[in-house]
Design an enzyme around this catalytic site. Structure first.
Site, PDB file in Angstrom:
ATOM      1  N   GLY A   1     -13.069   0.846   7.685  1.00  0.00           N
ATOM      2  CA  GLY A   1     -14.338   1.555   7.746  1.00  0.00           C
ATOM      3  C   GLY A   1     -15.357   0.921   8.674  1.00  0.00           C
ATOM      4  O   GLY A   1     -16.515   1.327   8.701  1.00  0.00           O
TER       5      GLY A   1
ATOM      6  N   TYR B   1      -6.267  10.726  11.382  1.00  0.00           N
ATOM      7  CA  TYR B   1      -5.525  11.348  12.475  1.00  0.00           C
ATOM      8  C   TYR B   1      -6.057  12.744  12.808  1.00  0.00           C
ATOM      9  O   TYR B   1      -5.999  13.167  13.956  1.00  0.00           O
ATOM     10  CB  TYR B   1      -4.032  11.402  12.156  1.00  0.00           C
ATOM     11  CG  TYR B   1      -3.424  10.028  11.999  1.00  0.00           C
ATOM     12  CD1 TYR B   1      -3.683   9.012  12.922  1.00  0.00           C
ATOM     13  CD2 TYR B   1      -2.586   9.727  10.926  1.00  0.00           C
ATOM     14  CE1 TYR B   1      -3.137   7.757  12.780  1.00  0.00           C
ATOM     15  CE2 TYR B   1      -2.028   8.464  10.780  1.00  0.00           C
ATOM     16  CZ  TYR B   1      -2.310   7.485  11.709  1.00  0.00           C
ATOM     17  OH  TYR B   1      -1.764   6.243  11.574  1.00  0.00           O
TER      18      TYR B   1
ATOM     19  N   ASN C   1      -0.940   9.955   1.954  1.00  0.00           N
ATOM     20  CA  ASN C   1      -1.908   8.994   2.487  1.00  0.00           C
ATOM     21  C   ASN C   1      -3.099   9.742   3.101  1.00  0.00           C
ATOM     22  O   ASN C   1      -3.241   9.842   4.315  1.00  0.00           O
ATOM     23  CB  ASN C   1      -1.235   8.077   3.506  1.00  0.00           C
ATOM     24  CG  ASN C   1      -2.103   6.908   3.903  1.00  0.00           C
ATOM     25  OD1 ASN C   1      -3.312   6.894   3.659  1.00  0.00           O
ATOM     26  ND2 ASN C   1      -1.499   5.920   4.542  1.00  0.00           N
TER      27      ASN C   1
ATOM     28  N   TYR D   1       0.835  -1.206   0.000  1.00  0.00           N
ATOM     29  CA  TYR D   1       0.000   0.000   0.000  1.00  0.00           C
ATOM     30  C   TYR D   1       0.872   1.259   0.000  1.00  0.00           C
ATOM     31  O   TYR D   1       0.564   2.237  -0.672  1.00  0.00           O
ATOM     32  CB  TYR D   1      -0.935   0.002   1.209  1.00  0.00           C
ATOM     33  CG  TYR D   1      -1.780   1.240   1.315  1.00  0.00           C
ATOM     34  CD1 TYR D   1      -2.902   1.413   0.511  1.00  0.00           C
ATOM     35  CD2 TYR D   1      -1.454   2.260   2.207  1.00  0.00           C
ATOM     36  CE1 TYR D   1      -3.684   2.566   0.595  1.00  0.00           C
ATOM     37  CE2 TYR D   1      -2.232   3.407   2.301  1.00  0.00           C
ATOM     38  CZ  TYR D   1      -3.333   3.550   1.490  1.00  0.00           C
ATOM     39  OH  TYR D   1      -4.092   4.690   1.570  1.00  0.00           O
ATOM     40  N   GLU D   2       1.972   1.225   0.758  1.00  0.00           N
ATOM     41  CA  GLU D   2       2.858   2.381   0.861  1.00  0.00           C
ATOM     42  C   GLU D   2       3.887   2.437  -0.267  1.00  0.00           C
ATOM     43  O   GLU D   2       4.827   3.226  -0.213  1.00  0.00           O
ATOM     44  CB  GLU D   2       3.536   2.404   2.234  1.00  0.00           C
ATOM     45  CG  GLU D   2       2.541   2.682   3.346  1.00  0.00           C
ATOM     46  CD  GLU D   2       3.169   2.792   4.720  1.00  0.00           C
ATOM     47  OE1 GLU D   2       4.345   2.384   4.902  1.00  0.00           O
ATOM     48  OE2 GLU D   2       2.480   3.281   5.626  1.00  0.00           O
TER      49      GLU D   2
ATOM     50  N   GLU E   1       4.790   2.329  15.473  1.00  0.00           N
ATOM     51  CA  GLU E   1       5.596   1.988  14.303  1.00  0.00           C
ATOM     52  C   GLU E   1       4.735   1.643  13.094  1.00  0.00           C
ATOM     53  O   GLU E   1       4.964   2.143  11.998  1.00  0.00           O
ATOM     54  CB  GLU E   1       6.524   0.816  14.635  1.00  0.00           C
ATOM     55  CG  GLU E   1       7.317   0.277  13.461  1.00  0.00           C
ATOM     56  CD  GLU E   1       8.307   1.277  12.883  1.00  0.00           C
ATOM     57  OE1 GLU E   1       8.605   1.157  11.680  1.00  0.00           O
ATOM     58  OE2 GLU E   1       8.783   2.165  13.595  1.00  0.00           O
TER      59      GLU E   1
END
Length: 155
Positions: free
Chosen positions: A93, A131, A124, A26-27, A83
């Site tokens: 979700g 956040y 992202n 994903y990253e 981390e």
């Protein structure tokens, strides 16, 4: 949906490592995951463990985790460092991320840490929006730096 949040055990490490690889994809950095399962288990459950984690289970299958450790800041003292934090795509979700994240916040509060820190990639947007719900400060101006094992050996 019934789920269970609990501390990770050594037996959970193969599944957690699968989720770490999912997160790396994903990253956009799947080649960066180089830790072996044996090292991962030893680092969490060996003679000198350095990390702890919560796992989220649905139907006895781990679908998410939050891995953290103590980081020391010369400016702030002991801080809890998150981390890695992921809920597999199928279960996003549904509130599991919120519960996992809040368990780590509770850990920081109960452990009398001076704060909690983590990183998020600037692109992202789903994570950044998550956040922001917690009124987290997202700092700019810092650049990550590292040396690989190979670079250290070559020194």
């Amino acid at each position: 949906m019934e789920f269970n949040i609990r501390f990770a055990t050594a037996q959970d490490c193969p599944r957690i490592l699968e989720l770490i690889n999912e997160l790396a994809v994903y990253e956009r950095a799947p080649e960066e995951v180089t830790v072996t399962l044996d090292h991962f288990i030893d680092a969490g459950f060996g003679k000198n463990p350095v990390w702890k984690a919560y796992v989220a289970e649905v139907d006895h299958t781990i679908v998410g985790f939050a891995l953290y450790y103590t980081r020391y800041s010369t400016w702030k003292g002991c801080r809890l460092y998150l981390e890695d934090f992921i809920v597999t795509e199928e279960f996003r979700g549904k509130g599991l991320g919120k519960i996992l994240f809040e368990k780590v916040i509770e850990e920081a509060k109960n452990g009398n840490y001076s704060g909690m820190v983590w990183q998020v990639l600037d692109w992202n947007e789903p994570a950044i929006n998550f956040y922001h719900k917690y009124k987290a400060q997202l700092e700019s101006g810092w650049i990550n730096a590292s040396l690989s094992k190979e670079q250290i050996k070559a020194f």
